[in-house]
Design a protein around this motif. Structure first.
Motif, PDB file in Angstrom:
ATOM      1  N   MET A 142      42.496 -32.638 -10.852  1.00  0.00           N
ATOM      2  CA  MET A 142      41.784 -32.334  -9.620  1.00  0.00           C
ATOM      3  C   MET A 142      40.291 -32.226  -9.922  1.00  0.00           C
ATOM      4  O   MET A 142      39.887 -31.500 -10.829  1.00  0.00           O
ATOM      5  N   LYS A 143      39.478 -32.960  -9.157  1.00  0.00           N
ATOM      6  CA  LYS A 143      38.032 -32.955  -9.379  1.00  0.00           C
ATOM      7  C   LYS A 143      37.371 -31.868  -8.544  1.00  0.00           C
ATOM      8  O   LYS A 143      37.680 -31.692  -7.363  1.00  0.00           O
ATOM      9  N   ALA A 144      36.434 -31.149  -9.179  1.00  0.00           N
ATOM     10  CA  ALA A 144      35.712 -30.068  -8.510  1.00  0.00           C
ATOM     11  C   ALA A 144      34.227 -30.200  -8.811  1.00  0.00           C
ATOM     12  O   ALA A 144      33.831 -30.825  -9.797  1.00  0.00           O
ATOM     13  N   ALA A 145      33.406 -29.583  -7.944  1.00  0.00           N
ATOM     14  CA  ALA A 145      31.963 -29.683  -8.117  1.00  0.00           C
ATOM     15  C   ALA A 145      31.292 -28.385  -7.688  1.00  0.00           C
ATOM     16  O   ALA A 145      31.812 -27.642  -6.849  1.00  0.00           O
ATOM     17  N   PHE A 146      30.131 -28.136  -8.279  1.00  0.00           N
ATOM     18  CA  PHE A 146      29.262 -27.043  -7.855  1.00  0.00           C
ATOM     19  C   PHE A 146      28.329 -27.584  -6.779  1.00  0.00           C
ATOM     20  O   PHE A 146      27.647 -28.599  -6.985  1.00  0.00           O
ATOM     21  N   LEU A 147      28.244 -26.903  -5.635  1.00  0.00           N
ATOM     22  CA  LEU A 147      27.355 -27.312  -4.555  1.00  0.00           C
ATOM     23  C   LEU A 147      26.459 -26.138  -4.195  1.00  0.00           C
ATOM     24  O   LEU A 147      26.946 -25.075  -3.774  1.00  0.00           O
ATOM     25  N   GLY A 148      25.147 -26.313  -4.370  1.00  0.00           N
ATOM     26  CA  GLY A 148      24.205 -25.243  -4.058  1.00  0.00           C
ATOM     27  C   GLY A 148      22.788 -25.676  -4.345  1.00  0.00           C
ATOM     28  O   GLY A 148      22.552 -26.580  -5.145  1.00  0.00           O
ATOM     29  N   THR A 149      21.834 -25.011  -3.710  1.00  0.00           N
ATOM     30  CA  THR A 149      20.438 -25.430  -3.806  1.00  0.00           C
ATOM     31  C   THR A 149      19.661 -24.719  -4.912  1.00  0.00           C
ATOM     32  O   THR A 149      18.499 -25.040  -5.146  1.00  0.00           O
ATOM     33  N   VAL A 150      20.281 -23.752  -5.597  1.00  0.00           N
ATOM     34  CA  VAL A 150      19.575 -23.006  -6.642  1.00  0.00           C
ATOM     35  C   VAL A 150      20.394 -23.061  -7.928  1.00  0.00           C
ATOM     36  O   VAL A 150      21.224 -22.189  -8.193  1.00  0.00           O
ATOM     37  N   PRO A 151      20.182 -24.086  -8.769  1.00  0.00           N
ATOM     38  CA  PRO A 151      21.011 -24.269  -9.971  1.00  0.00           C
ATOM     39  C   PRO A 151      21.045 -23.060 -10.893  1.00  0.00           C
ATOM     40  O   PRO A 151      22.094 -22.741 -11.476  1.00  0.00           O
ATOM     41  N   GLU A 152      19.916 -22.361 -11.048  1.00  0.00           N
ATOM     42  CA  GLU A 152      19.891 -21.229 -11.967  1.00  0.00           C
ATOM     43  C   GLU A 152      20.808 -20.090 -11.504  1.00  0.00           C
ATOM     44  O   GLU A 152      21.285 -19.295 -12.327  1.00  0.00           O
ATOM     45  N   THR A 153      21.072 -20.025 -10.203  1.00  0.00           N
ATOM     46  CA  THR A 153      21.985 -18.998  -9.698  1.00  0.00           C
ATOM     47  C   THR A 153      23.402 -19.252 -10.210  1.00  0.00           C
ATOM     48  O   THR A 153      24.149 -18.309 -10.496  1.00  0.00           O
ATOM     49  N   PHE A 154      23.776 -20.509 -10.337  1.00  0.00           N
ATOM     50  CA  PHE A 154      25.107 -20.840 -10.868  1.00  0.00           C
ATOM     51  C   PHE A 154      25.244 -20.390 -12.318  1.00  0.00           C
ATOM     52  O   PHE A 154      26.322 -19.975 -12.742  1.00  0.00           O
ATOM     53  N   ASP A 155      24.162 -20.464 -13.083  1.00  0.00           N
ATOM     54  CA  ASP A 155      24.208 -19.993 -14.467  1.00  0.00           C
ATOM     55  C   ASP A 155      24.465 -18.491 -14.522  1.00  0.00           C
ATOM     56  O   ASP A 155      25.112 -17.998 -15.444  1.00  0.00           O
ATOM     57  N   ARG A 156      23.934 -17.752 -13.538  1.00  0.00           N
ATOM     58  CA  ARG A 156      24.138 -16.298 -13.488  1.00  0.00           C
ATOM     59  C   ARG A 156      25.562 -15.958 -13.054  1.00  0.00           C
ATOM     60  O   ARG A 156      26.199 -15.083 -13.639  1.00  0.00           O
ATOM     61  N   VAL A 157      26.037 -16.621 -12.011  1.00  0.00           N
ATOM     62  CA  VAL A 157      27.320 -16.250 -11.404  1.00  0.00           C
ATOM     63  C   VAL A 157      28.495 -16.821 -12.184  1.00  0.00           C
ATOM     64  O   VAL A 157      29.484 -16.128 -12.435  1.00  0.00           O
ATOM     65  N   TYR A 158      28.397 -18.086 -12.544  1.00  0.00           N
ATOM     66  CA  TYR A 158      29.469 -18.727 -13.312  1.00  0.00           C
ATOM     67  C   TYR A 158      29.046 -18.732 -14.781  1.00  0.00           C
ATOM     68  O   TYR A 158      28.494 -19.707 -15.293  1.00  0.00           O
ATOM     69  N   GLY A 159      29.296 -17.614 -15.455  1.00  0.00           N
ATOM     70  CA  GLY A 159      28.919 -17.484 -16.851  1.00  0.00           C
ATOM     71  C   GLY A 159      29.790 -18.328 -17.761  1.00  0.00           C
ATOM     72  O   GLY A 159      30.710 -19.032 -17.304  1.00  0.00           O
ATOM     73  N   PRO A 160      29.544 -18.273 -19.063  1.00  0.00           N
ATOM     74  CA  PRO A 160      30.311 -19.108 -20.005  1.00  0.00           C
ATOM     75  C   PRO A 160      31.820 -18.914 -19.895  1.00  0.00           C
ATOM     76  O   PRO A 160      32.581 -19.891 -19.949  1.00  0.00           O
ATOM     77  N   ARG A 161      32.266 -17.677 -19.743  1.00  0.00           N
ATOM     78  CA  ARG A 161      33.717 -17.436 -19.642  1.00  0.00           C
ATOM     79  C   ARG A 161      34.275 -18.017 -18.352  1.00  0.00           C
ATOM     80  O   ARG A 161      35.344 -18.660 -18.348  1.00  0.00           O
ATOM     81  N   GLN A 162      33.543 -17.863 -17.257  1.00  0.00           N
ATOM     82  CA  GLN A 162      34.020 -18.382 -15.977  1.00  0.00           C
ATOM     83  C   GLN A 162      34.037 -19.913 -15.978  1.00  0.00           C
ATOM     84  O   GLN A 162      34.977 -20.527 -15.459  1.00  0.00           O
ATOM     85  N   ARG A 163      33.044 -20.523 -16.577  1.00  0.00           N
ATOM     86  CA  ARG A 163      33.029 -21.991 -16.638  1.00  0.00           C
ATOM     87  C   ARG A 163      34.176 -22.510 -17.496  1.00  0.00           C
ATOM     88  O   ARG A 163      34.810 -23.519 -17.157  1.00  0.00           O
ATOM     89  N   ALA A 164      34.433 -21.829 -18.588  1.00  0.00           N
ATOM     90  CA  ALA A 164      35.547 -22.246 -19.446  1.00  0.00           C
ATOM     91  C   ALA A 164      36.866 -22.134 -18.689  1.00  0.00           C
ATOM     92  O   ALA A 164      37.743 -23.014 -18.807  1.00  0.00           O
ATOM     93  N   MET A 165      37.019 -21.088 -17.898  1.00  0.00           N
ATOM     94  CA  MET A 165      38.231 -20.925 -17.101  1.00  0.00           C
ATOM     95  C   MET A 165      38.368 -22.045 -16.070  1.00  0.00           C
ATOM     96  O   MET A 165      39.463 -22.581 -15.861  1.00  0.00           O
ATOM     97  N   LEU A 166      37.250 -22.420 -15.438  1.00  0.00           N
ATOM     98  CA  LEU A 166      37.295 -23.514 -14.472  1.00  0.00           C
ATOM     99  C   LEU A 166      37.669 -24.829 -15.144  1.00  0.00           C
ATOM    100  O   LEU A 166      38.459 -25.618 -14.607  1.00  0.00           O
ATOM    101  N   GLU A 167      37.095 -25.077 -16.314  1.00  0.00           N
ATOM    102  CA  GLU A 167      37.356 -26.339 -17.008  1.00  0.00           C
ATOM    103  C   GLU A 167      38.793 -26.449 -17.492  1.00  0.00           C
ATOM    104  O   GLU A 167      39.286 -27.550 -17.742  1.00  0.00           O
ATOM    105  N   GLU A 168      39.479 -25.314 -17.609  1.00  0.00           N
ATOM    106  CA  GLU A 168      40.903 -25.342 -17.931  1.00  0.00           C
ATOM    107  C   GLU A 168      41.750 -25.749 -16.728  1.00  0.00           C
ATOM    108  O   GLU A 168      42.893 -26.178 -16.884  1.00  0.00           O
ATOM    109  N   ARG A 169      41.172 -25.615 -15.532  1.00  0.00           N
ATOM    110  CA  ARG A 169      41.924 -25.810 -14.304  1.00  0.00           C
ATOM    111  C   ARG A 169      41.591 -27.086 -13.560  1.00  0.00           C
ATOM    112  O   ARG A 169      42.435 -27.653 -12.868  1.00  0.00           O
TER     113      ARG A 169
END
Length: 328
Positions: free
Chosen positions: A1-28
């Motif tokens: 299943m393909k997923a994407a980040f959609l938002g106008t402030v890229p640096e906010t994604f770095d704050r909210v989706y930290g390394p652990r959260q991104r790793a969890m997403l990439e597993e799914r």
């Protein structure tokens, strides 16, 4: 299943989706590279799931159907979805929000302020340096955390959490919320009350009303002026729900009253507020909500919501168009 980040402030994604959260997403999911700031990006036509946070762009229903033809799920790792949700829902996209995750730090913040207010902490603290004996005398005028009366305005995600925390204390809790049933009030351990009763009878009043057109100016001048001596108003809701000029008059009419204000009607021009300089008004810069590492809790909630959907389980974080009529 393909997923994407959609938002106008890229640096906010770095704050909210930290390394652990991104790793969890990439597993799914297969996560497309980067953060897309517009639904019109060609790569998004293959996305089936959108993950977002603050800075989510608004789209029309037609744009969603045209540019995001495969998207069926939208997970918003932040609070209110009022600015963008309806077109997605009408286009057949299920929307999930982390508003309950954002309620956690607000409830913690308000609960701590309620307990400190009942002890007279804020007024005693300001007086202790010049005159410790006077500070002690001031503190004795406050009820403390026993047989005091606390008022909650709104028992949604935040107010309910505050009510549950207050059940640990020997205080009576009055709650104003037009949507609060008797059954739910009993579950929370609160007594339903009208606005005028809450303001006139409570030692502390904490505002958690939803930010809706119907709640603009709902806290009226007469409510504020009816507050008891040595009482405290806490506002972590929205500044537009009361008049700052009326609040100034409430605080100057009886200097023993205190206001703890985290939100203003015009936060971009906070330096111009009529509340500035009042010794019995303590203002914080809208910090009650998720800050620091707390923002990652919202991503965790959305990953959990994704797992629920994939397992075919009900999810309490899903938003419907009917819910938008009463939620912030």
């Amino acid at each position: 299943m393909k997923a994407a980040f959609l938002g106008t402030v890229p640096e906010t994604f770095d704050r909210v989706y930290g390394p652990r959260q991104r790793a969890m997403l990439e597993e799914r999911v297969t996560l497309l590279d980067g953060v897309f700031d517009s639904a019109e990006a060609e790569a998004l036509r293959e996305a089936e799931v959108i993950f977002s946070t603050w800075g989510m762009p608004a789209c029309t229903e037609a744009e969603i159907r045209r540019f995001l033809p495969k998207v069926k799920l939208l997970f918003y790792a932040a609070g209110s979805v009022q600015a963008f949700a309806r077109p997605f829902l009408r286009a057949g996209v299920r929307v999930f929000s982390a508003w309950k995750a954002n309620a956690v730090p607000v409830a913690e913040f308000a609960y701590s302020q309620i307990l400190l207010s009942l002890k007279g902490y804020f007024r005693a603290n300001s007086a202790v340096e010049p005159d410790r004996e006077r500070a002690h005398a001031i503190q004795t005028r406050y009820p403390g955390g026993y047989e005091a009366r606390v008022g909650l305005l709104g028992c949604g995600a935040i107010g309910s959490r505050v009510a549950m925390k207050l059940r640990e204390n020997d205080v009576e809790v009055l709650a104003f919320d037009p949507y609060l049933s008797d059954v739910r009030a009993a579950e929370l351990g609160v007594r339903r009350a009208a606005l005028d009763e809450v303001f006139a009878q409570c030692d502390v009043v904490s505002n958690h009303l939803a930010n809706l057109p119907a709640t603009v100016g709902i806290i009226r001048r007469e409510h504020l002026l009816s507050m008891k001596p040595y009482s405290t108003l806490i506002n972590t809701g929205r500044g537009a729900q009361l008049s700052e000029a009326d609040l100034r008059d409430m605080l100057t009419a009886d200097p023993t009253r205190t206001a703890l204000i985290d939100v203003l009607a015009d936060e971009a021009h906070a330096q111009d507020s009529v509340l500035n300089g009042l010794p019995n008004c303590l203002m914080t810069p809208h910090i009650a909500g998720s800050t620091g590492l707390e923002v990652r809790r919202m991503a965790d909630y959305m990953i959990r919501a994704f797992d629920c959907v994939q397992a075919g389980l009900p999810c309490g974080d899903e938003v419907t168009e009917t819910m938008l009529e009463t939620m912030a």
